[in-house]
Scaffold this active site. Structure first.
Site, PDB file in Angstrom:
ATOM      1  N   LYS A   1     -10.117  12.020   7.177  1.00 49.63           N
ATOM      2  CA  LYS A   1     -10.095  10.699   7.800  1.00 49.63           C
ATOM      3  C   LYS A   1     -11.023  10.589   9.007  1.00 49.63           C
ATOM      4  O   LYS A   1     -11.254   9.480   9.485  1.00 49.63           O
ATOM      5  CB  LYS A   1      -8.666  10.392   8.291  1.00 49.63           C
ATOM      6  CG  LYS A   1      -7.656  10.279   7.185  1.00 49.63           C
ATOM      7  CD  LYS A   1      -7.685   8.905   6.577  1.00 49.63           C
ATOM      8  CE  LYS A   1      -6.546   8.730   5.592  1.00 49.63           C
ATOM      9  NZ  LYS A   1      -6.557   7.385   5.033  1.00 49.63           N
TER      10      LYS A   1
ATOM     11  N   ARG B   1       4.205  10.545  -5.362  1.00 49.94           N
ATOM     12  CA  ARG B   1       5.541  11.122  -5.292  1.00 49.94           C
ATOM     13  C   ARG B   1       6.385  10.644  -6.448  1.00 49.94           C
ATOM     14  O   ARG B   1       6.281  11.162  -7.556  1.00 49.94           O
ATOM     15  CB  ARG B   1       6.180  10.814  -3.935  1.00 49.94           C
ATOM     16  CG  ARG B   1       5.627  11.673  -2.794  1.00 49.94           C
ATOM     17  CD  ARG B   1       6.403  11.460  -1.502  1.00 49.94           C
ATOM     18  NE  ARG B   1       6.457  10.038  -1.140  1.00 49.94           N
ATOM     19  CZ  ARG B   1       5.522   9.423  -0.411  1.00 49.94           C
ATOM     20  NH1 ARG B   1       4.503  10.095   0.050  1.00 49.94           N
ATOM     21  NH2 ARG B   1       5.620   8.149  -0.143  1.00 49.94           N
TER      22      ARG B   1
ATOM     23  N   HIS C   1       0.834  -1.210   0.000  1.00 51.78           N
ATOM     24  CA  HIS C   1       0.000   0.000   0.000  1.00 51.78           C
ATOM     25  C   HIS C   1       0.868   1.259   0.000  1.00 51.78           C
ATOM     26  O   HIS C   1       0.647   2.174  -0.794  1.00 51.78           O
ATOM     27  CB  HIS C   1      -0.935  -0.002   1.212  1.00 51.78           C
ATOM     28  CG  HIS C   1      -1.701   1.277   1.374  1.00 51.78           C
ATOM     29  ND1 HIS C   1      -2.691   1.659   0.496  1.00 51.78           N
ATOM     30  CD2 HIS C   1      -1.619   2.265   2.303  1.00 51.78           C
ATOM     31  CE1 HIS C   1      -3.184   2.832   0.886  1.00 51.78           C
ATOM     32  NE2 HIS C   1      -2.554   3.226   1.973  1.00 51.78           N
TER      33      HIS C   1
HETATM   34 MN    MN Z   1      -6.285   4.234   7.455  1.00 52.38          MN
END
Ligand code: MN
Length: 428
Positions: free
Chosen positions: A262, A151, A142
């Site tokens: 988040k 990047r 990931h």
């Molecule tokens: Mn997470």
């Protein structure tokens, strides 16, 4: 005290469907509302929810040092605080009570009436009051995929990544149980090529396929948890969908990391499967090179072979499985995460939750987020109904499932199911 619950030949007198996630070898812990609207701590065998508060009041836990009200609570925090010996003693006893050879409860209709519930007549709650929530970033695949996209493919992993289980402190107030619908978040994003941000509903809402572990009280201020003891302080694991808004994340995350992208929702499966139940499924974790610092060094098997799947279900339609991954791909183990988390003396409490980070496997059909599966929206993911998805759309339901299987034994986590509703409407 030995673990007596893992014998694959053990049978229960309760009817359990073949391949149920919850055979008598599982014995997870959760909190539910009974048909009489009473909150209690319970376990599950097959499609029966078992009221541990009632079992305790009827004397079935005699000989185990438990306070009278330990199961008559709306969270598992106090029980988790009692420690591993107690968790093990209680699971061993439950395993005995429901063993097909044991007639005590089996032949007591009065007791069965107050102890047993059908799973569809109860309502699952959050199993713990989560004090603190930390999310790691421990899947190498990931981290490499994200680094490649955002990047530099040549230096996809940040220089710290192979030395530190990277993580950040999240927010516990928006951790919700399976079945709770969420809204598409609104926020600031910077459109491609634009110089100024715009405000509006996120267009890139994503799931993150994760697991989370729940801890017991582990240490006092200033004292680390040694790596070889870390697993003793882990109560168990749940499935974890760490919802993310990729466009909000991209604009806000420098320099302090994820914030509003988040913390609008993270969904968990409601039954905590204990580390004891997962023992038969231990496997090696990936080889670590460079060798970690001694405080992170482990020998033996410290990962678990847990099959993970994600499905998307559009409204009034069938679900499509869009990825299959496995917890064993995690580069850093839970023990390493916990040892690292406390190496500076940070205190970990009963009911704290630690997310693994998105769990991606090595192949494109095993990636743990839409960001990776659709490669930033450049490869739409096909659904069974002929539609495609780049990210999650309004009224889609995302379903995470997970299970272990070997030598004829199957133990699962059930599912975490969350529907994404349209964004909150602001007054014009
Ligand atoms: Mn997470």
């Amino acid at each position: 005290m030995p673990v007596n619950t893992n014998n694959p030949n053990k049978k229960t007198w309760l009817a359990v469907a073949e391949n149920s996630d919850f055979p008598i070898q599982n014995i997870p812990f959760g909190v539910f509302l009974t048909r009489d609207d009473i909150v209690t701590i319970g376990t599950r065998i097959g499609d029966y929810a078992i009221d541990l508060g009632a079992l305790h009041q009827l004397g079935y836990f005699q000989g185990i040092p438990l306070t009278e009200d330990i199961f008559l609570q709306d969270s598992l925090n106090d029980f988790i605080s009692d420690g591993k010996k107690t968790w093990r003693a209680v699971r061993n006893r439950i395993s005995e009570i429901f063993d097909s050879e044991n007639l005590a409860l089996q032949n007591n209709e009065e007791h069965k009436k107050v102890v047993l519930f059908s799973i569809d007549e109860i309502e699952m709650q959050l199993p713990v009051q989560i004090g603190d929530y930390t999310d790691f970033y421990s899947s190498r695949e990931h981290a490499t995929n994200v680094g490649t996209m955002f990047r530099d493919p040549e230096n996809a992993l940040m220089p710290n990544w192979l030395h530190i289980p990277v993580g950040y402190h999240g927010r516990s107030s928006t951790i919700i149980p399976s079945g709770t619908a969420i809204r598409r978040p609104s926020g600031q994003t910077l459109p491609k090529g634009a110089e100024k941000p715009v405000f509006g509903p996120s267009r890139l809402v994503d799931f993150e396929l994760e697991m989370a572990f729940i801890t017991t009280d582990a240490n006092v201020l200033g004292e680390p948890i040694p790596i070889e003891q870390a697993e003793d302080y882990i109560f168990g694991m749940v499935l974890f969908n760490d919802w993310s808004a990729r466009d909000i994340q991209k604009w806000e995350y420098v320099p302090l990391g994820p914030f509003l992208a988040k913390n609008f929702a993270s969904s968990i499966s409601p039954w905590i499967v204990t580390i004891d139940a997962l023992e038969p499924f231990r496997v090696d974790s990936p080889l670590q090179d460079p060798k970690p610092f001694p405080y992170l060094l482990q020998t033996g098997k410290h990962s678990f072979d847990i099959h993970l799947e994600v499905a998307i279900q559009p409204e009034n339609d069938e679900p499509t499985t869009i990825t299959k991954s496995n917890f064993k791909y995690m580069y850093w183990t839970m023990a390493q995460q916990l040892a690292h988390h406390t190496i500076n003396g940070c205190v970990v409490n009963s009911g704290d939750m630690m997310g693994s980070g998105t769990i991606s496997g090595p192949t494109p059909d095993s990636y743990g987020s839409m960001l990776e599966l659709s490669w930033q929206g450049t490869k739409p993911v096909p659904l069974n109904n002929g539609q495609t998805r780049k990210f999650i759309e309004d009224n889609d339901t995302v379903i995470l499932t997970g299970y272990c299987e070997n030598n004829g034994m199957h133990i699962g986590f059930g599912e975490v199911t969350t529907k994404l509703l349209p964004a909150f409407q602001f007054e014009k």
